[in-house]
Each structure stands twice: as structure tokens, then as C-alpha cells.
Design an enzyme around this catalytic site. Sequence first.
Site, PDB file in Angstrom:
ATOM      1  N   ASN A 121      93.856 -12.253  -6.557  1.00 34.20           N
ATOM      2  CA  ASN A 121      93.612 -12.017  -7.845  1.00 34.20           C
ATOM      3  C   ASN A 121      93.370 -12.794  -8.579  1.00 34.20           C
ATOM      4  O   ASN A 121      92.454 -13.891  -7.881  1.00 34.20           O
ATOM      5  CB  ASN A 121      94.593 -11.265  -8.359  1.00 34.20           C
ATOM      6  N   VAL A 122      92.007 -13.000  -9.159  1.00 31.20           N
ATOM      7  CA  VAL A 122      90.506 -14.106  -9.440  1.00 31.20           C
ATOM      8  C   VAL A 122      91.020 -14.316 -11.363  1.00 31.20           C
ATOM      9  O   VAL A 122      90.289 -15.069 -11.482  1.00 31.20           O
ATOM     10  CB  VAL A 122      89.230 -13.580  -9.424  1.00 31.20           C
ATOM     11  N   ASP A 123      91.882 -14.032 -11.803  1.00 29.37           N
ATOM     12  CA  ASP A 123      91.886 -13.888 -12.926  1.00 29.37           C
ATOM     13  C   ASP A 123      92.811 -15.085 -13.694  1.00 29.37           C
ATOM     14  O   ASP A 123      92.840 -15.577 -14.670  1.00 29.37           O
ATOM     15  CB  ASP A 123      93.195 -12.669 -13.848  1.00 29.37           C
ATOM     16  N   HIS A 139      90.282 -15.388  -2.959  1.00 26.81           N
ATOM     17  CA  HIS A 139      88.873 -14.765  -3.619  1.00 26.81           C
ATOM     18  C   HIS A 139      88.217 -15.319  -4.891  1.00 26.81           C
ATOM     19  O   HIS A 139      87.487 -14.552  -4.998  1.00 26.81           O
ATOM     20  CB  HIS A 139      89.208 -13.478  -4.363  1.00 26.81           C
ATOM     21  N   CYS A 143      71.361 -29.572 -11.859  1.00 31.29           N
ATOM     22  CA  CYS A 143      70.716 -29.354 -10.974  1.00 31.29           C
ATOM     23  C   CYS A 143      69.371 -28.476 -11.999  1.00 31.29           C
ATOM     24  O   CYS A 143      68.490 -27.623 -11.742  1.00 31.29           O
ATOM     25  CB  CYS A 143      70.087 -28.730  -9.574  1.00 31.29           C
ATOM     26  N   GLY A 196     101.291  -5.058  -5.542  1.00 29.84           N
ATOM     27  CA  GLY A 196     100.575  -4.484  -6.358  1.00 29.84           C
ATOM     28  C   GLY A 196      98.669  -4.748  -5.271  1.00 29.84           C
ATOM     29  O   GLY A 196      98.828  -5.032  -6.263  1.00 29.84           O
ATOM     30  N   THR A 197      98.806  -4.274  -4.498  1.00 33.40           N
ATOM     31  CA  THR A 197      97.702  -4.133  -4.016  1.00 33.40           C
ATOM     32  C   THR A 197      97.802  -2.950  -3.271  1.00 33.40           C
ATOM     33  O   THR A 197      98.430  -2.153  -2.329  1.00 33.40           O
ATOM     34  CB  THR A 197      97.376  -5.595  -3.073  1.00 33.40           C
ATOM     35  N   ASN A 253     105.139  -1.873  -5.562  1.00 38.32           N
ATOM     36  CA  ASN A 253     104.151  -0.816  -5.778  1.00 38.32           C
ATOM     37  C   ASN A 253     104.372   0.219  -6.968  1.00 38.32           C
ATOM     38  O   ASN A 253     105.465   0.785  -5.598  1.00 38.32           O
ATOM     39  CB  ASN A 253     103.032  -0.275  -4.708  1.00 38.32           C
TER      40      ASN A 253
HETATM   41  N1  APR Z   1     102.973  -2.408 -10.489  1.00 40.00           N
HETATM   42  C1  APR Z   1     102.587  -2.357  -9.311  1.00 40.00           C
HETATM   43  N2  APR Z   1     101.607  -1.919  -7.896  1.00 40.00           N
HETATM   44  C2  APR Z   1     100.782  -1.602  -8.995  1.00 40.00           C
HETATM   45  C3  APR Z   1     100.973  -2.011 -10.776  1.00 40.00           C
HETATM   46  C4  APR Z   1     102.140  -1.545 -11.260  1.00 40.00           C
HETATM   47  N3  APR Z   1     102.644  -2.133 -12.738  1.00 40.00           N
HETATM   48  N4  APR Z   1      99.535  -0.910 -11.013  1.00 40.00           N
HETATM   49  C5  APR Z   1      98.632  -0.302 -10.027  1.00 40.00           C
HETATM   50  N5  APR Z   1      99.816  -1.017  -9.346  1.00 40.00           N
HETATM   51  C6  APR Z   1      99.008  -1.162  -7.671  1.00 40.00           C
HETATM   52  C7  APR Z   1      97.948   0.443  -7.398  1.00 40.00           C
HETATM   53  O1  APR Z   1      99.117   1.769  -7.254  1.00 40.00           O
HETATM   54  C8  APR Z   1      97.661   0.195  -6.201  1.00 40.00           C
HETATM   55  O2  APR Z   1      98.065  -0.083  -4.945  1.00 40.00           O
HETATM   56  O3  APR Z   1      98.396  -2.117  -7.598  1.00 40.00           O
HETATM   57  C9  APR Z   1      97.471  -1.413  -6.328  1.00 40.00           C
HETATM   58  C10 APR Z   1      96.132  -1.724  -7.291  1.00 40.00           C
HETATM   59  O4  APR Z   1      94.680  -1.798  -5.893  1.00 40.00           O
HETATM   60  P1  APR Z   1      93.282  -1.815  -6.282  1.00 40.00           P
HETATM   61  O5  APR Z   1      92.861  -2.251  -7.737  1.00 40.00           O
HETATM   62  O6  APR Z   1      92.946  -2.332  -5.175  1.00 40.00           O
HETATM   63  O7  APR Z   1      93.485  -3.674  -6.255  1.00 40.00           O
HETATM   64  P2  APR Z   1      93.461  -4.805  -5.079  1.00 40.00           P
HETATM   65  O8  APR Z   1      94.118  -4.372  -4.185  1.00 40.00           O
HETATM   66  O9  APR Z   1      93.832  -6.080  -5.806  1.00 40.00           O
HETATM   67  O10 APR Z   1      92.156  -5.512  -4.888  1.00 40.00           O
HETATM   68  C11 APR Z   1      91.800  -5.873  -3.858  1.00 40.00           C
HETATM   69  O11 APR Z   1      89.606  -5.325  -4.258  1.00 40.00           O
HETATM   70  O12 APR Z   1      87.664  -5.665  -5.403  1.00 40.00           O
HETATM   71  C12 APR Z   1      88.006  -6.224  -4.983  1.00 40.00           C
HETATM   72  O13 APR Z   1      88.331  -8.344  -4.557  1.00 40.00           O
HETATM   73  C13 APR Z   1      88.741  -7.439  -5.238  1.00 40.00           C
HETATM   74  O14 APR Z   1      90.596  -8.730  -4.782  1.00 40.00           O
HETATM   75  C14 APR Z   1      90.631  -7.277  -4.902  1.00 40.00           C
HETATM   76  C15 APR Z   1      90.450  -6.448  -3.784  1.00 40.00           C
END
Ligand code: APR
Length: 256
Positions: free
Chosen positions: A119-121, A136, A167, A204-205, A230
Site C-alpha cells: 500500500n502506498v497510502d 510500492h 532543478c 487483504g491482497t 481476506n
Molecule cells: N478485508 C480483507 N480483505 C479485503 C477487504 C477487507 N475489508 N476488502 C477487500 N479485500 C481484499 C479483496 O478480496 C482483494 O483480494 O483485498 C484484496 C485487494 O486486492 P487488490 O485491489 O488487487 O489490491 P492489492 O492486492 O493490494 O494490489 C496489489 O497492485 O495495483 C497494484 O501497486 C498496486 O499495490 C497494488 C498491487
Amino acid sequence: MRHSPDTVSCVAAEYMTQETELRLLQAKISAARSLAVLTGAGISADSGVPTFRGTDGLWRNFRAEDLATPEAFERDPRLVWEWYDWRRQVIAGITPNAAHAAVVELERRFPEFWLITQNVDGLHRAAGSQKLSEIHGNIWKVRCTSCEAVEENYTVPIPMLPMCRHCGALLRPHIVWFGESLLPSDLTRCGEVLRSCDLLLVIGTSGVVYPAAGFAAIAKDAGAFVAEINFDSTPQSAAMDLSLKGRAKDVVPLLL
Ligand code: APR
């Protein structure tokens, strides 16, 4: 609405499994010596940050993959900056949630701890995490496209187009875009952490963007127990030692 006896027993079985898995993970955490955590957009979703691949991830009908690339920035830096400016405005009003706080508490409890976030937030730092790699980048940092100076920048909205105060060249977000490599120092650190932890929590990815999508396998191959938290199933779920389904803000605090 009424449930048939079959539906009720399925729901009960699912609940029992989750309860058992939660207890198992709690026991693994108690017994662990070295803990690593990998997070993605799902942990921030509970604070209101749009995920990348969810239905809320679109901006003016563009997907992240259309805008977070060096080619998109070269073609139309204003469009890419407008997207980041919109995301910075959304994130500026957002605070960390109970899952971010629980990760801070895990860091406090484990002498050997490292957090790897995609996460970049900046919400992990805002919550108090200190032992972390933001692999990231960070949306609150800018980098000069010419002299490469990196600086924090919290101006919202950011002036269009932002220029380097050293610059005069165009600034870009200090973010690793699709097609770009992670910092070698981050890759080295992540490799060390993944190969030495005995427990990895993947929170959560979607597990589809490399190299982070390969991190669970690295830890597992090195002998770690790997658990996923997740909201949904992911392409990685089957390879996990354990999967807990639920919202990060509800589930992660239960691990303490
Ligand atoms: N709690 C747990 N998991 C959750 C929730 C929640 N409240 N809400 C969503 N999710 C899960 C979704 O089911 C999904 O599997 O979080 C995941 C989010 O996936 P993405 O939107 O693909 O995000 P991420 O995996 O962080 O993306 C990876 O891709 O776009 C690039 O650089 C960007 O860092 C990012 C990378």
C-alpha cells in the site's frame, strides 16, 4: 427469509471451521518467534481507501493498470497526476482502522517482526508501524524525473503540474509503477524477512501482482506457516496453510 436445514448446517460447518482456524492461528502466533506480515489494499479498504481491483477501483473508467505505468506518465503526465491527486484527496481525509492498529501491536509484541506493505497510502505509518517496507512507494512522496531528489509532499490538491524546486524538472509520484522494479534494497530486505520468519500473515491482497504475489511461496518454501486473511478467496488461497475469511478490521484484532 427461512433457511433449509441443509443451508443451516452448511453455515454452521463454515462457522465451526473458521472458529477452529482462528484458534489454530492464535496458537501459531503465540508460539512464533519471528513474524512477518504482508498487506495489500484490503487492509485499507476498511478505512475507505478504494482497492485496485474492486468495483470501487475505477477512476473516470480507467483501471490502475492504465495509469500506473511509466508509459502513461510519458504520454499524459497531467492525466496521471490528476488520478494521483484524486487519490491523495481521498486518502487525506482517512484514518487507520483497527487492523492497522493490531499490526502495530504485533510489532510491539515480537522482537523479530517485519511488515511488508504494497500500500502506498501511508496508513501503516500513520497508525504507528515502524518496522516496515513500503515496497510500492508512498503517495505522499514525490520524485524528480531529472535529478531524482525524493521529498515528502502533503499538498492537497497538488499544483498541476508539480515541478522540482531544485532543478525545475517535472515531478512524479514516488511510486513503483507496473513495469518498474522494486528498489534493490527493499527486495533484499524482503528476501531476508521471508526466509527467516516462522509465520507469515498475508492480509487483504489479491495476490496477483509480482513480485509480492510470490512472497507467500518464498516464506512457505523456507518453512514458514503462511496464513491468509481476506474478505474473499484469492488465487493464493489454496496454497495457504490456513485462510480466514472476513474483513481485516474484524479479523486481525482477534489475533492479539
Ligand atoms: N478485508 C480483507 N480483505 C479485503 C477487504 C477487507 N475489508 N476488502 C477487500 N479485500 C481484499 C479483496 O478480496 C482483494 O483480494 O483485498 C484484496 C485487494 O486486492 P487488490 O485491489 O488487487 O489490491 P492489492 O492486492 O493490494 O494490489 C496489489 O497492485 O495495483 C497494484 O501497486 C498496486 O499495490 C497494488 C498491487
